[in-house]
Write an enzyme that holds these catalytic residues in place. Structure first.
Site, PDB file in Angstrom:
ATOM      1  N   LYS A   1      55.372  39.497   2.691  1.00 36.16           N
ATOM      2  CA  LYS A   1      55.013  38.810   3.943  1.00 36.16           C
ATOM      3  C   LYS A   1      53.976  37.711   3.662  1.00 36.16           C
ATOM      4  O   LYS A   1      54.032  36.630   4.252  1.00 36.16           O
ATOM      5  CB  LYS A   1      54.480  39.810   4.971  1.00 36.16           C
ATOM      6  CG  LYS A   1      55.596  40.672   5.594  1.00 36.16           C
ATOM      7  CD  LYS A   1      55.146  41.267   6.913  1.00 36.16           C
ATOM      8  CE  LYS A   1      56.100  42.303   7.475  1.00 36.16           C
ATOM      9  NZ  LYS A   1      57.393  41.807   7.888  1.00 36.16           N
TER      10      LYS A   1
ATOM     11  N   SER B   1      56.262  45.851  11.542  1.00 32.95           N
ATOM     12  CA  SER B   1      56.332  47.206  12.109  1.00 32.95           C
ATOM     13  C   SER B   1      54.963  47.854  12.128  1.00 32.95           C
ATOM     14  O   SER B   1      54.656  48.633  13.028  1.00 32.95           O
ATOM     15  CB  SER B   1      57.239  48.102  11.258  1.00 32.95           C
ATOM     16  OG  SER B   1      58.575  47.790  11.452  1.00 32.95           O
TER      17      SER B   1
ATOM     18  N   HIS C   1      57.030  42.873  18.128  1.00 31.64           N
ATOM     19  CA  HIS C   1      57.806  43.968  17.542  1.00 31.64           C
ATOM     20  C   HIS C   1      59.074  44.119  18.380  1.00 31.64           C
ATOM     21  O   HIS C   1      59.088  44.823  19.383  1.00 31.64           O
ATOM     22  CB  HIS C   1      56.928  45.225  17.548  1.00 31.64           C
ATOM     23  CG  HIS C   1      57.547  46.401  16.911  1.00 31.64           C
ATOM     24  ND1 HIS C   1      57.163  47.689  17.188  1.00 31.64           N
ATOM     25  CD2 HIS C   1      58.539  46.508  15.999  1.00 31.64           C
ATOM     26  CE1 HIS C   1      57.893  48.522  16.482  1.00 31.64           C
ATOM     27  NE2 HIS C   1      58.733  47.831  15.754  1.00 31.64           N
TER      28      HIS C   1
ATOM     29  N   MET D   1      66.800  43.338  11.063  1.00 28.15           N
ATOM     30  CA  MET D   1      66.170  42.730  12.252  1.00 28.15           C
ATOM     31  C   MET D   1      66.428  41.242  12.367  1.00 28.15           C
ATOM     32  O   MET D   1      66.587  40.719  13.474  1.00 28.15           O
ATOM     33  CB  MET D   1      64.663  43.013  12.262  1.00 28.15           C
ATOM     34  CG  MET D   1      64.322  44.440  12.593  1.00 28.15           C
ATOM     35  SD  MET D   1      65.189  45.113  14.039  1.00 28.15           S
ATOM     36  CE  MET D   1      64.395  44.212  15.372  1.00 28.15           C
TER      37      MET D   1
HETATM   38  P1  NAD Z   1      65.732  44.403   5.724  1.00 29.36           P
HETATM   39  O1  NAD Z   1      65.383  44.940   4.403  1.00 29.36           O
HETATM   40  O2  NAD Z   1      66.973  44.875   6.389  1.00 29.36           O
HETATM   41  O3  NAD Z   1      65.827  42.795   5.653  1.00 29.36           O
HETATM   42  C1  NAD Z   1      64.836  42.015   5.066  1.00 29.36           C
HETATM   43  C2  NAD Z   1      65.489  40.707   4.602  1.00 29.36           C
HETATM   44  O4  NAD Z   1      64.472  39.835   4.119  1.00 29.36           O
HETATM   45  C3  NAD Z   1      66.495  40.911   3.451  1.00 29.36           C
HETATM   46  O5  NAD Z   1      67.741  40.316   3.787  1.00 29.36           O
HETATM   47  C4  NAD Z   1      65.837  40.188   2.276  1.00 29.36           C
HETATM   48  O6  NAD Z   1      66.777  39.567   1.394  1.00 29.36           O
HETATM   49  C5  NAD Z   1      64.995  39.149   3.005  1.00 29.36           C
HETATM   50  N1  NAD Z   1      63.908  38.617   2.190  1.00 29.36           N
HETATM   51  C6  NAD Z   1      63.126  39.259   1.288  1.00 29.36           C
HETATM   52  N2  NAD Z   1      62.241  38.395   0.742  1.00 29.36           N
HETATM   53  C7  NAD Z   1      62.492  37.187   1.320  1.00 29.36           C
HETATM   54  C8  NAD Z   1      61.908  35.895   1.153  1.00 29.36           C
HETATM   55  N3  NAD Z   1      60.917  35.678   0.284  1.00 29.36           N
HETATM   56  N4  NAD Z   1      62.411  34.870   1.883  1.00 29.36           N
HETATM   57  C9  NAD Z   1      63.447  35.072   2.746  1.00 29.36           C
HETATM   58  N5  NAD Z   1      64.030  36.280   2.939  1.00 29.36           N
HETATM   59  C10 NAD Z   1      63.546  37.317   2.235  1.00 29.36           C
HETATM   60  O7  NAD Z   1      64.461  44.647   6.653  1.00 29.36           O
HETATM   61  P2  NAD Z   1      64.422  44.827   8.241  1.00 29.36           P
HETATM   62  O8  NAD Z   1      64.690  46.237   8.580  1.00 29.36           O
HETATM   63  O9  NAD Z   1      65.210  43.740   8.880  1.00 29.36           O
HETATM   64  O10 NAD Z   1      62.866  44.587   8.501  1.00 29.36           O
HETATM   65  C11 NAD Z   1      62.302  43.294   8.607  1.00 29.36           C
HETATM   66  C12 NAD Z   1      60.958  43.398   9.297  1.00 29.36           C
HETATM   67  O11 NAD Z   1      61.167  43.880  10.629  1.00 29.36           O
HETATM   68  C13 NAD Z   1      60.006  44.392   8.634  1.00 29.36           C
HETATM   69  O12 NAD Z   1      58.694  43.961   8.799  1.00 29.36           O
HETATM   70  C14 NAD Z   1      60.258  45.667   9.435  1.00 29.36           C
HETATM   71  O13 NAD Z   1      59.198  46.564   9.324  1.00 29.36           O
HETATM   72  C15 NAD Z   1      60.415  45.086  10.824  1.00 29.36           C
HETATM   73  N6  NAD Z   1      61.154  45.908  11.797  1.00 29.36           N
HETATM   74  C16 NAD Z   1      62.250  46.617  11.421  1.00 29.36           C
HETATM   75  C17 NAD Z   1      62.958  47.339  12.377  1.00 29.36           C
HETATM   76  C18 NAD Z   1      64.203  48.084  12.014  1.00 29.36           C
HETATM   77  O14 NAD Z   1      64.723  48.825  12.877  1.00 29.36           O
HETATM   78  N7  NAD Z   1      64.733  47.956  10.799  1.00 29.36           N
HETATM   79  C19 NAD Z   1      62.538  47.329  13.725  1.00 29.36           C
HETATM   80  C20 NAD Z   1      61.422  46.566  14.072  1.00 29.36           C
HETATM   81  C21 NAD Z   1      60.732  45.867  13.103  1.00 29.36           C
END
Ligand code: NAD
Length: 287
Positions: free
Chosen positions: A98, A120, A141, A18
């Site tokens: 988070k 999410s 979101h 995201m």
């Molecule tokens: P992801 O696992 O693909 O990416 C998360 C990133 O955060 C990783 O690159 C990780 O290295 C980084 N990270 C972890 N700890 C960190 C820190 N302390 N400081 C900086 N970076 C850090 O996850 P995602 O799918 O992108 O999801 C991110 C958020 O968006 C979540 O809350 C998820 O629920 C939400 N979300 C996801 C989707 C989806 O389709 N994947 C859609 C809407 C919302």
């Protein structure tokens, strides 16, 4: 809040699925972005991913053509969010992660900086306990892919102020997005409906009722679902789905939200969906 409503400087924390989607959306709309993650290799991969997403968005005609792209800066330091007018948190759906990130971001930014969580399922009111100014925190979101889907779900926490709601509307308009506002609750509207559907679809496959292709084919052909729930799972990331389902299950007790064995196995074997090249389907890496 920023007094100049056209002066948007975005910081995004988390350069995964995201973070890169939202960065492509913002840069493509002329908004400069500081993208923060914990490792250089993640940031290098994110820069390539964002370039690819920008080309895809241009091909799809989903970016404005009347302005130059915003600058993209990547960083491993959370201190680099300090000058942003809005910070978007997009780290994994784990409360501890988070909490750590939002606490640090909240300490770093000036009062008046909007804090958006792309949560999410974790309620905004839980996250409000981790920041210095809960009135400046709001859930947005963004959908996946954020640069193609124009609708977003806005989650107003019980402490979110009117100026924050106004500022987020101005930002979303600048990004060409429209938002519908919902009350705070685990999973809000979209994932309270979508995540149990995906979990149930995976259970049907595990029970041998139908193949992955047949489950998706029926949902697409009969109910008009655009990709089918299991292809959607691969797009989201099965690891993120399991984390999100855990959040829902812990807070609602709804058995349909207990992550099913098939998804847990896929996470264990590293079959996370598109991002790992294999999930319910196989993919060419990087496509
Ligand atoms: P992801 O696992 O693909 O990416 C998360 C990133 O955060 C990783 O690159 C990780 O290295 C980084 N990270 C972890 N700890 C960190 C820190 N302390 N400081 C900086 N970076 C850090 O996850 P995602 O799918 O992108 O999801 C991110 C958020 O968006 C979540 O809350 C998820 O629920 C939400 N979300 C996801 C989707 C989806 O389709 N994947 C859609 C809407 C919302």
């Amino acid at each position: 809040m920023s007094t100049d409503r056209t002066d948007h400087r975005l910081a995004i924390v988390g350069a995964g699925v995201m973070g890169t989607n939202i960065a492509a959306l913002a840069v493509g709309h002329g908004v400069p972005v500081v993208l923060v993650d914990i490792a250089d290799d993640v940031l290098a991969a994110a820069r390539k991913t964002i370039s690819r997403k920008l080309r895809h968005a241009q091909l799809m005609g989903s970016l404005p053509t009347d302005r130059p792209q915003g600058e993209l800066v990547t960083s491993r330091s959370l201190r680099d969010v300090a000058d942003a007018t809005t910070v978007i948190e997009a780290v994994p759906e784990l409360s501890a992660t988070k909490a750590e990130v939002l606490t640090e971001v909240s300490r770093t930014v000036r009062p008046g900086t909007v804090l958006i969580s792309n949560t999410s399922c974790i309620p905004v009111d839980e996250m409000a306990a981790w920041v210095a100014r809960p009135d400046e925190l709001v859930g947005v979101h963004f959908m996946n892919p954020a640069y193609l889907i124009t609708m977003v779900e806005i989650i107003r926490g019980s402490g979110t102020s009117d100026p924050t709601m106004e500022a987020v509307t101005v930002l979303l308009t600048a990004l060409g997005r429209k938002g519908l506002v919902v009350r705070d609750a685990p999973g809000f509207v979209i994932n309270r409906l979508l995540h149990p559907l995906i979990n149930s679809a995976a259970m049907l496959v595990a029970d041998g009722v139908a193949s992955v292709e047949v489950v998706d084919g029926l949902l697409e052909g009969c109910l008009g679902h655009s990709t089918g729930p299991l292809r959607t799972a691969d797009l989201i990331g099965i690891d993120n789905l399991v984390d999100s389902l855990n959040v829902l299950y812990e807070r609602t007790g709804d058995e349909r939200c207990r992550p099913c064995d098939l998804m847990l196995e896929k996470v264990k074997e590293g079959s996370l969906g598109r991002k790992s090249g294999r999930g319910f389907y196989d993919y060419d890496r990087g496509v």
